[in-house]
Scaffold this motif. Structure first.
Motif, PDB file in Angstrom:
ATOM      1  N   VAL A 211       0.861  -1.184   0.000  1.00  0.00           N
ATOM      2  CA  VAL A 211       0.000   0.000   0.000  1.00  0.00           C
ATOM      3  C   VAL A 211       0.899   1.236   0.000  1.00  0.00           C
ATOM      4  N   ILE A 212       0.767   2.054  -1.027  1.00  0.00           N
ATOM      5  CA  ILE A 212       1.651   3.189  -1.230  1.00  0.00           C
ATOM      6  C   ILE A 212       0.972   4.511  -0.911  1.00  0.00           C
ATOM      7  N   ASP A 213      -0.340   4.580  -1.142  1.00  0.00           N
ATOM      8  CA  ASP A 213      -1.045   5.845  -0.932  1.00  0.00           C
ATOM      9  C   ASP A 213      -2.492   5.518  -0.556  1.00  0.00           C
ATOM     10  N   ARG A 214      -3.146   6.453   0.078  1.00  0.00           N
ATOM     11  CA  ARG A 214      -4.566   6.318   0.412  1.00  0.00           C
ATOM     12  C   ARG A 214      -5.272   7.625   0.070  1.00  0.00           C
ATOM     13  N   GLN A 215      -6.469   7.493  -0.432  1.00  0.00           N
ATOM     14  CA  GLN A 215      -7.279   8.660  -0.775  1.00  0.00           C
ATOM     15  C   GLN A 215      -8.735   8.326  -0.494  1.00  0.00           C
ATOM     16  N   GLY A 216      -9.275   8.892   0.567  1.00  0.00           N
ATOM     17  CA  GLY A 216     -10.647   8.588   0.948  1.00  0.00           C
ATOM     18  C   GLY A 216     -10.811   7.105   1.231  1.00  0.00           C
ATOM     19  N   ALA A 217     -11.754   6.487   0.549  1.00  0.00           N
ATOM     20  CA  ALA A 217     -12.053   5.067   0.768  1.00  0.00           C
ATOM     21  C   ALA A 217     -11.157   4.141  -0.035  1.00  0.00           C
ATOM     22  N   PHE A 218     -10.172   4.692  -0.746  1.00  0.00           N
ATOM     23  CA  PHE A 218      -9.361   3.891  -1.656  1.00  0.00           C
ATOM     24  C   PHE A 218      -7.898   3.846  -1.234  1.00  0.00           C
ATOM     25  N   ALA A 219      -7.242   2.748  -1.617  1.00  0.00           N
ATOM     26  CA  ALA A 219      -5.811   2.582  -1.388  1.00  0.00           C
ATOM     27  C   ALA A 219      -5.125   2.328  -2.726  1.00  0.00           C
ATOM     28  N   TYR A 220      -3.972   2.965  -2.913  1.00  0.00           N
ATOM     29  CA  TYR A 220      -3.169   2.734  -4.115  1.00  0.00           C
ATOM     30  C   TYR A 220      -2.121   1.683  -3.769  1.00  0.00           C
ATOM     31  N   VAL A 221      -2.093   0.593  -4.547  1.00  0.00           N
ATOM     32  CA  VAL A 221      -1.247  -0.542  -4.202  1.00  0.00           C
ATOM     33  C   VAL A 221      -0.453  -1.014  -5.408  1.00  0.00           C
ATOM     34  N   GLN A 222       0.597  -1.775  -5.108  1.00  0.00           N
ATOM     35  CA  GLN A 222       1.309  -2.542  -6.135  1.00  0.00           C
ATOM     36  C   GLN A 222       1.270  -4.002  -5.728  1.00  0.00           C
ATOM     37  N   ALA A 223       0.780  -4.845  -6.637  1.00  0.00           N
ATOM     38  CA  ALA A 223       0.690  -6.277  -6.367  1.00  0.00           C
ATOM     39  C   ALA A 223       2.082  -6.894  -6.387  1.00  0.00           C
ATOM     40  N   GLU A 224       2.378  -7.699  -5.383  1.00  0.00           N
ATOM     41  CA  GLU A 224       3.693  -8.325  -5.295  1.00  0.00           C
ATOM     42  C   GLU A 224       3.924  -9.323  -6.419  1.00  0.00           C
ATOM     43  N   ALA A 225       2.894 -10.051  -6.816  1.00  0.00           N
ATOM     44  CA  ALA A 225       3.073 -11.159  -7.764  1.00  0.00           C
ATOM     45  C   ALA A 225       3.490 -10.693  -9.152  1.00  0.00           C
ATOM     46  N   ASP A 226       2.899  -9.597  -9.637  1.00  0.00           N
ATOM     47  CA  ASP A 226       3.205  -9.186 -11.014  1.00  0.00           C
ATOM     48  C   ASP A 226       3.565  -7.714 -11.156  1.00  0.00           C
ATOM     49  N   GLY A 227       3.607  -6.973 -10.031  1.00  0.00           N
ATOM     50  CA  GLY A 227       4.003  -5.570 -10.082  1.00  0.00           C
ATOM     51  C   GLY A 227       2.930  -4.618 -10.560  1.00  0.00           C
ATOM     52  N   TYR A 228       1.713  -5.134 -10.820  1.00  0.00           N
ATOM     53  CA  TYR A 228       0.656  -4.270 -11.344  1.00  0.00           C
ATOM     54  C   TYR A 228       0.197  -3.294 -10.255  1.00  0.00           C
ATOM     55  N   CYS A 229      -0.057  -2.057 -10.653  1.00  0.00           N
ATOM     56  CA  CYS A 229      -0.446  -1.003  -9.716  1.00  0.00           C
ATOM     57  C   CYS A 229      -1.863  -0.531  -9.991  1.00  0.00           C
ATOM     58  N   GLY A 230      -2.514  -0.060  -8.961  1.00  0.00           N
ATOM     59  CA  GLY A 230      -3.841   0.508  -9.131  1.00  0.00           C
ATOM     60  C   GLY A 230      -4.492   0.784  -7.792  1.00  0.00           C
ATOM     61  N   TRP A 231      -5.723   1.251  -7.875  1.00  0.00           N
ATOM     62  CA  TRP A 231      -6.491   1.618  -6.694  1.00  0.00           C
ATOM     63  C   TRP A 231      -7.534   0.548  -6.398  1.00  0.00           C
ATOM     64  N   LEU A 232      -7.762   0.275  -5.113  1.00  0.00           N
ATOM     65  CA  LEU A 232      -8.839  -0.616  -4.717  1.00  0.00           C
ATOM     66  C   LEU A 232      -9.485  -0.086  -3.440  1.00  0.00           C
ATOM     67  N   HIS A 233     -10.658  -0.615  -3.121  1.00  0.00           N
ATOM     68  CA  HIS A 233     -11.328  -0.205  -1.895  1.00  0.00           C
ATOM     69  C   HIS A 233     -10.516  -0.679  -0.686  1.00  0.00           C
ATOM     70  N   SER A 234     -10.257   0.227   0.233  1.00  0.00           N
ATOM     71  CA  SER A 234      -9.467  -0.118   1.416  1.00  0.00           C
ATOM     72  C   SER A 234     -10.095  -1.242   2.223  1.00  0.00           C
ATOM     73  N   THR A 235     -11.418  -1.349   2.172  1.00  0.00           N
ATOM     74  CA  THR A 235     -12.099  -2.401   2.930  1.00  0.00           C
ATOM     75  C   THR A 235     -11.777  -3.796   2.410  1.00  0.00           C
ATOM     76  N   ALA A 236     -11.202  -3.890   1.202  1.00  0.00           N
ATOM     77  CA  ALA A 236     -10.831  -5.196   0.650  1.00  0.00           C
ATOM     78  C   ALA A 236      -9.540  -5.728   1.260  1.00  0.00           C
ATOM     79  N   LEU A 237      -8.814  -4.880   2.000  1.00  0.00           N
ATOM     80  CA  LEU A 237      -7.505  -5.249   2.516  1.00  0.00           C
ATOM     81  C   LEU A 237      -7.583  -5.766   3.948  1.00  0.00           C
ATOM     82  N   GLY A 238      -6.632  -6.646   4.289  1.00  0.00           N
ATOM     83  CA  GLY A 238      -6.499  -7.158   5.640  1.00  0.00           C
ATOM     84  C   GLY A 238      -5.041  -7.236   6.036  1.00  0.00           C
TER      85      GLY A 238
END
Length: 274
Positions: A62-89
């Protein structure tokens, strides 16, 4: 220019490893977390269009947060994007992965108990107990032991893995048994076999092996690329691909596919995996 799909920079904050390489207002080491939701869209911007999806257990930074969203980079393939923070644990340690095309998480170790979620092939779970034919996950739900395998186990043949997904509906940016696209069919099959694979077809074409000379006979396990599309070669005269023509994962005669797609793109590469 850096590819934003695989460059961990939200526009406001970048991963610290990019320090000195890009001009960013702020750098961070990020925070490692796991996807707790069964499935989550990876968005181009907060509340924007879907680019890819992540499965339960996927490890992200998790690199950044904006409101209800988190900006992440997936470890498996390096893909980046935003997802709902509630999806994370929390960053727990998965012990098993789903090896069936799909399965359910149940509220109790009983096949008649209410199901609480559906999991796709290659989703990951942490098992903490057993009861009969069910395994208990760290969040108290239960998965049939027939549908999971130890996290260290690997498939032997990616084509055989891809064939278990025949009939899956086509979904742009989808990465699960509920719906997937052409590049996801390739990525899922390779990941199940323990092989790293980028998320999009153009990245796969650049990463998975050198192109063979024109006219080289095709064999099972090869990949054929078009502009914006990729397909498995399942036999010398047949391909298997997630495609918008049938809106599903399906076989198609090779020459029929080449002819049908030709007005949009010729075959750009024929790759034999390294």
């Amino acid at each position: 220019m850096r590819d934003p799909r695989i460059t961990p920079f939200s526009g406001r904050m970048a991963h610290i490893r990019l320090q000195g390489q890009i001009d960013a207002p702020t750098f961070t080491e990020g925070q490692m977390q796991r996807l707790a939701a069964p499935l989550s869209d990876l968005l181009r911007s907060p509340d924007g269009p879907r680019d890819r999806q992540l499965l339960r257990g996927a490890r992200v930074c998790v690199i950044d947060r904006q409101g209800a969203f988190a900006y992440v980079q997936a470890e498996a393939d390096g893909y980046c994007g935003w997802l709902h923070s509630t999806a994370l644990g929390a960053d727990h340690t998965p012990t098993h992965r789903v090896h069936a095309p799909a399965t359910h998480l149940y509220s109790a170790p009983d096949l008649k108990s209410p199901e609480r979620a559906a999991l796709s092939l290659n989703a990951q779970v942490e098992v903490i107990g057993t009861s009969g034919q069910f395994l208990q996950t760290h969040d108290g739900l239960w998965v049939p032991q027939q549908h999971v395998t130890p996290i260290t186990s690997r498939g032997a043949d990616p084509i055989s893995v891809a064939e278990t997904l025949i009939g899956t509906p086509y979904l742009w940016g989808g990465n699960s048994r509920a719906g997937l696209d052409c590049s996801a069919l390739v990525q899922l099959a390779l990941q199940v076999c323990g092989r790293p694979c980028p998320g999009d077809s153009d990245l796969q074409e650049a990463a998975l092996g050198p192109a063979l000379p024109a006219g080289r006979p095709r064999q099972r396990g090869d990949l054929l690329f078009w502009r914006g599309h990729v397909a498995w070669v399942s036999a010398p005269d047949m391909i298997l691909h997630a495609n918008a023509h049938t809106m599903s994962v399906a076989y198609e005669p090779l020459e029929q596919a080449v002819t049908r797609i030709a007005p949009e793109s010729p075959v750009t590469a024929h790759i034999r995996l390294r």
